[in-house]
Motif scaffolding. Structure first.
Motif, PDB file in Angstrom:
ATOM      1  N   TRP B 166      -0.774  15.505  -7.289  1.00  0.00           N
ATOM      2  CA  TRP B 166      -1.749  15.360  -8.373  1.00  0.00           C
ATOM      3  C   TRP B 166      -3.101  15.943  -8.000  1.00  0.00           C
ATOM      4  O   TRP B 166      -3.923  16.242  -8.878  1.00  0.00           O
ATOM      5  N   ASN B 167      -3.340  16.141  -6.690  1.00  0.00           N
ATOM      6  CA  ASN B 167      -4.613  16.735  -6.270  1.00  0.00           C
ATOM      7  C   ASN B 167      -4.731  18.197  -6.687  1.00  0.00           C
ATOM      8  O   ASN B 167      -5.818  18.763  -6.681  1.00  0.00           O
ATOM      9  N   ASP B 169      -4.571  20.840  -9.610  1.00  0.00           N
ATOM     10  CA  ASP B 169      -4.787  20.744 -11.061  1.00  0.00           C
ATOM     11  C   ASP B 169      -3.536  21.027 -11.894  1.00  0.00           C
ATOM     12  O   ASP B 169      -3.312  20.388 -12.911  1.00  0.00           O
ATOM     13  N   ARG B 172      -1.400  18.176 -13.026  1.00  0.00           N
ATOM     14  CA  ARG B 172      -1.891  17.208 -13.995  1.00  0.00           C
ATOM     15  C   ARG B 172      -2.349  17.874 -15.301  1.00  0.00           C
ATOM     16  O   ARG B 172      -3.194  17.333 -16.021  1.00  0.00           O
ATOM     17  N   ALA B 173      -1.771  19.022 -15.566  1.00  0.00           N
ATOM     18  CA  ALA B 173      -2.141  19.738 -16.791  1.00  0.00           C
ATOM     19  C   ALA B 173      -1.781  18.918 -18.027  1.00  0.00           C
ATOM     20  O   ALA B 173      -2.546  18.845 -18.985  1.00  0.00           O
ATOM     21  N   THR B 174      -0.593  18.300 -18.034  1.00  0.00           N
ATOM     22  CA  THR B 174      -0.254  17.403 -19.146  1.00  0.00           C
ATOM     23  C   THR B 174       0.031  16.020 -18.571  1.00  0.00           C
ATOM     24  O   THR B 174       0.503  15.890 -17.434  1.00  0.00           O
ATOM     25  N   PHE B 175      -0.246  15.002 -19.367  1.00  0.00           N
ATOM     26  CA  PHE B 175      -0.160  13.638 -18.841  1.00  0.00           C
ATOM     27  C   PHE B 175       1.270  13.237 -18.502  1.00  0.00           C
ATOM     28  O   PHE B 175       1.515  12.560 -17.505  1.00  0.00           O
ATOM     29  N   LEU B 176       2.225  13.664 -19.312  1.00  0.00           N
ATOM     30  CA  LEU B 176       3.618  13.277 -19.053  1.00  0.00           C
ATOM     31  C   LEU B 176       4.136  13.881 -17.752  1.00  0.00           C
ATOM     32  O   LEU B 176       4.836  13.223 -16.980  1.00  0.00           O
ATOM     33  N   GLU B 178       2.260  14.696 -15.195  1.00  0.00           N
ATOM     34  CA  GLU B 178       1.525  13.996 -14.151  1.00  0.00           C
ATOM     35  C   GLU B 178       2.191  12.656 -13.805  1.00  0.00           C
ATOM     36  O   GLU B 178       2.482  12.363 -12.656  1.00  0.00           O
ATOM     37  N   MET B 179       2.448  11.867 -14.847  1.00  0.00           N
ATOM     38  CA  MET B 179       3.015  10.528 -14.644  1.00  0.00           C
ATOM     39  C   MET B 179       4.442  10.598 -14.107  1.00  0.00           C
ATOM     40  O   MET B 179       4.852   9.813 -13.263  1.00  0.00           O
ATOM     41  N   TRP B 183       5.572   8.945 -10.534  1.00  0.00           N
ATOM     42  CA  TRP B 183       6.510   7.828 -10.416  1.00  0.00           C
ATOM     43  C   TRP B 183       7.854   8.240  -9.843  1.00  0.00           C
ATOM     44  O   TRP B 183       8.572   7.427  -9.283  1.00  0.00           O
TER      45      TRP B 183
END
Lengths: 112, 433
Positions: B166-167, B169, B172-176, B178-179, B183
């Motif tokens: 996640w560090n 970029d 983490r371009a889109t939230f889904l 990223e998450m 997880w």
């Protein structure tokens, strides 16, 4: 209903800063996004589009805290960034799975 | 027992004390936030509690592996493991200093400033180097625990790097996205440390029973490969309700249904092989192994239920998830690590106060675990079915969470007694452990 095919909005610079604020203030200790995080406060995935609460409600909490939530001394700029972050999260989908999305095999189908 | 290792074991047990005490304080703050939100801030105590628990498991697992692999190495070859232990102890102390000053910036379970992860990663490379040295001199390739330790050590490296993507970029371009990555890595990482700890438990079973077949049987290898499959594919149940591709849920759902059955088989096999004098010779480690067997069974049932998406719809984001996490970290991981620590410190007698503390720990953990499940069922039902407000669901669960709190105090007291015994034994250890 299903958000599987929704176009995912790319993060904007203000929301990206808000994501950092979320992490630096450790909001995940008490709040959840998509059910992941702490249980002291409510899940905030769709707080911004909540018809009863929404942005004004969230801003009051960010500014003052509450009986349970400490005042985190956020600046006006940080509150704006957090708001942008939560709006971006909100657009990604719904944290609650609708009953109609449960298949007869007990799985979810989020295509429709 | 060399000085660094002795310090590392004391440090590891101190982390367990920290996890228990901070857990009790955080629970108090959770129950009465109106009065204690500034004196005992929950958002500050929870990271202390969670990171202490995670680092207890990791230092306990690596300490056990070192203890059982070092005898094959020359004294000077222990240097890499010593460097790993020193680096990790320093990094973990820095983590808690950051928490004390309210410095965060990380993610769930790893909430400290992410730069510290570079130190932890560097340290882990020395742990890999240590295991590689052991691997070269060890001629036994048949025992499954050798492969389980290897898998755990290597996959921890992968998942730890993945957990920090996640560090960058792009991730983490889109939230889904990223998450999902976040997880996925956390779920697989639990599988990695389980490989290290279950490997240790199989090693202990062989040592206690004197029966090498336990580690070379088809059951043992079946369990290993099933665990490996779960490590790689069964992270999907963490993110059932995130609107990702349906195949992810389907694979996770399918694989979940086979989870841990082989592990129970292995331990039952061990119980059948354990007899006569051996049973009395190593009683406390044996008791902990058997306790872990019971907790594996209970958590297996809970995990199976939670892995059905239609049930997960109610349980996700409730205290049932906490019950599952506590049941596995305390009931399985901590019981197995206690067996390991009791074994190598020769703290084996099971009588008097030790017996009382052990029984109190099991009973209080059961009440603790059950209280969380009841609170979770209540919360899930009220939020999903009745659609009450968050505050109303919170208020409804409070009586059960008070039960959890008092059971947590009893659990802490019982473990403090057992840890005190271990501290004494560690201090008496000489160089030749």
């Amino acid at each position: 209903m299903g958000t599987n095919n929704l176009p995912q909005e790319k993060i904007n610079p203000i929301a990206a800063k808000g994501f950092r604020v979320w992490q630096q203030k450790n909001c995940q200790s008490c709040h959840q996004l998509y059910g992941l995080g702490g249980y002291m406060g409510p899940d905030l995935t769709n707080i911004m589009s909540d018809s009863l609460k929404g942005e004004p409600y969230a801003r009051v909490f960010m500014t003052n805290g509450s009986a349970k939530m400490p005042n985190l001394s956020l600046s006006a700029e940080q509150i704006n960034e957090l708001t942008a972050f939560l709006k971006w999260v909100d657009k990604s989908g719904h944290s609650r799975v609708d009953k109609r999305e449960v298949t007869k095999w007990g799985n979810y189908s989020m295509d429709n | 027992m060399n000085k660094v290792f002795k310090t590392y074991i004391i440090f590891s047990l101190t982390l367990l004390i920290s996890a228990l005490v901070c857990g009790v304080l955080a629970a108090w703050s959770f129950l009465y936030p109106e009065n204690y939100k500034y004196i005992l801030p929950f958002q500050q105590l929870r990271p202390f509690h969670v990171s202490s628990a995670v680092f207890w498991i990791l230092t306990g697992a690596t300490g056990s592996i070192f203890c059982f692999t070092a005898p094959l190495l020359k004294k000077k070859e222990e240097i890499f493991a010593s460097i790993f232990m020193i680096i990790w102890m320093i990094a973990i102390v820095i983590v808690f200093i950051c928490y004390s000053f309210g410095l965060y910036g990380g993610r769930e379970y790893w909430e400290y400033p992410p730069a510290i992860n570079i130190i932890l990663l560097l340290g882990w490379l020395f742990m890999i180097r240590h295991y590689w040295l052991f691997w070269k001199v060890n001629t036994d390739r048949k025992s499954v625990y050798i492969w389980m330790w290897l898998t755990g050590i290597v996959f921890f490296l992968f998942t730890f790097i993945e957990q920090n993507l996640w560090n960058i970029d792009w991730f983490r371009a889109t939230f889904l996205k990223e998450m999902t990555i976040q997880w996925k890595s956390n779920g697989s990482m639990v599988g990695a440390w389980n490989q290290m700890i279950y490997g240790t438990s199989v090693y202990l079973m062989v040592q206690i029973s004197g029966n090498k077949e336990i580690a070379t049987s088809k059951w043992a290898y079946g369990s290993y490969f099933l665990g490996l499959t779960n490590l790689i594919f069964n992270w999907g149940h963490h993110i059932y309700n995130i609107p990702t591709a349906n195949w992810e849920r389907t694979i996770a759902y399918s694989i979940s249904m086979t989870e841990w059955i082989f592990v129970i088989g292995i331990i039952q096999n061990f119980k059948a092989k354990l007899f006569g004098d051996y049973k009395h010779k190593h009683l406390l480690p044996y008791r902990f192994l058997i306790a872990a067997e019971v907790w594996v069974s209970l958590n297996l049932l809970l995990a199976l239920m939670m892995s059905i998406p239609a049930v997960n719809r109610y349980t996700h984001g409730t205290h049932i998830t906490v019950a599952h996490a506590m049941g596995t970290t305390i009931g399985i991981n901590t019981m197995l690590l206690m067996a390991s620590f009791s074994f190598f410190t020769k703290n084996e007698s099971y009588n008097g106060l030790t017996r009382f503390a052990f029984r109190l720990a099991q009973l209080s953990l059961f009440i603790f675990w059950t209280g969380l499940i009841v609170a979770g069922i209540l919360k899930g039902y009220l939020l999903v079915e009745k659609q009450v407000s968050f505050n109303d669901s919170f208020a409804a669960t409070l009586p059960w969470l008070r039960v959890v709190f008092y059971a947590g105090i009893a659990l802490t007291i019982s473990f403090l007694f057992i840890i005190r015994q271990l501290f004494k034994k560690v201090n008496y250890q000489n160089e030749d452990i």
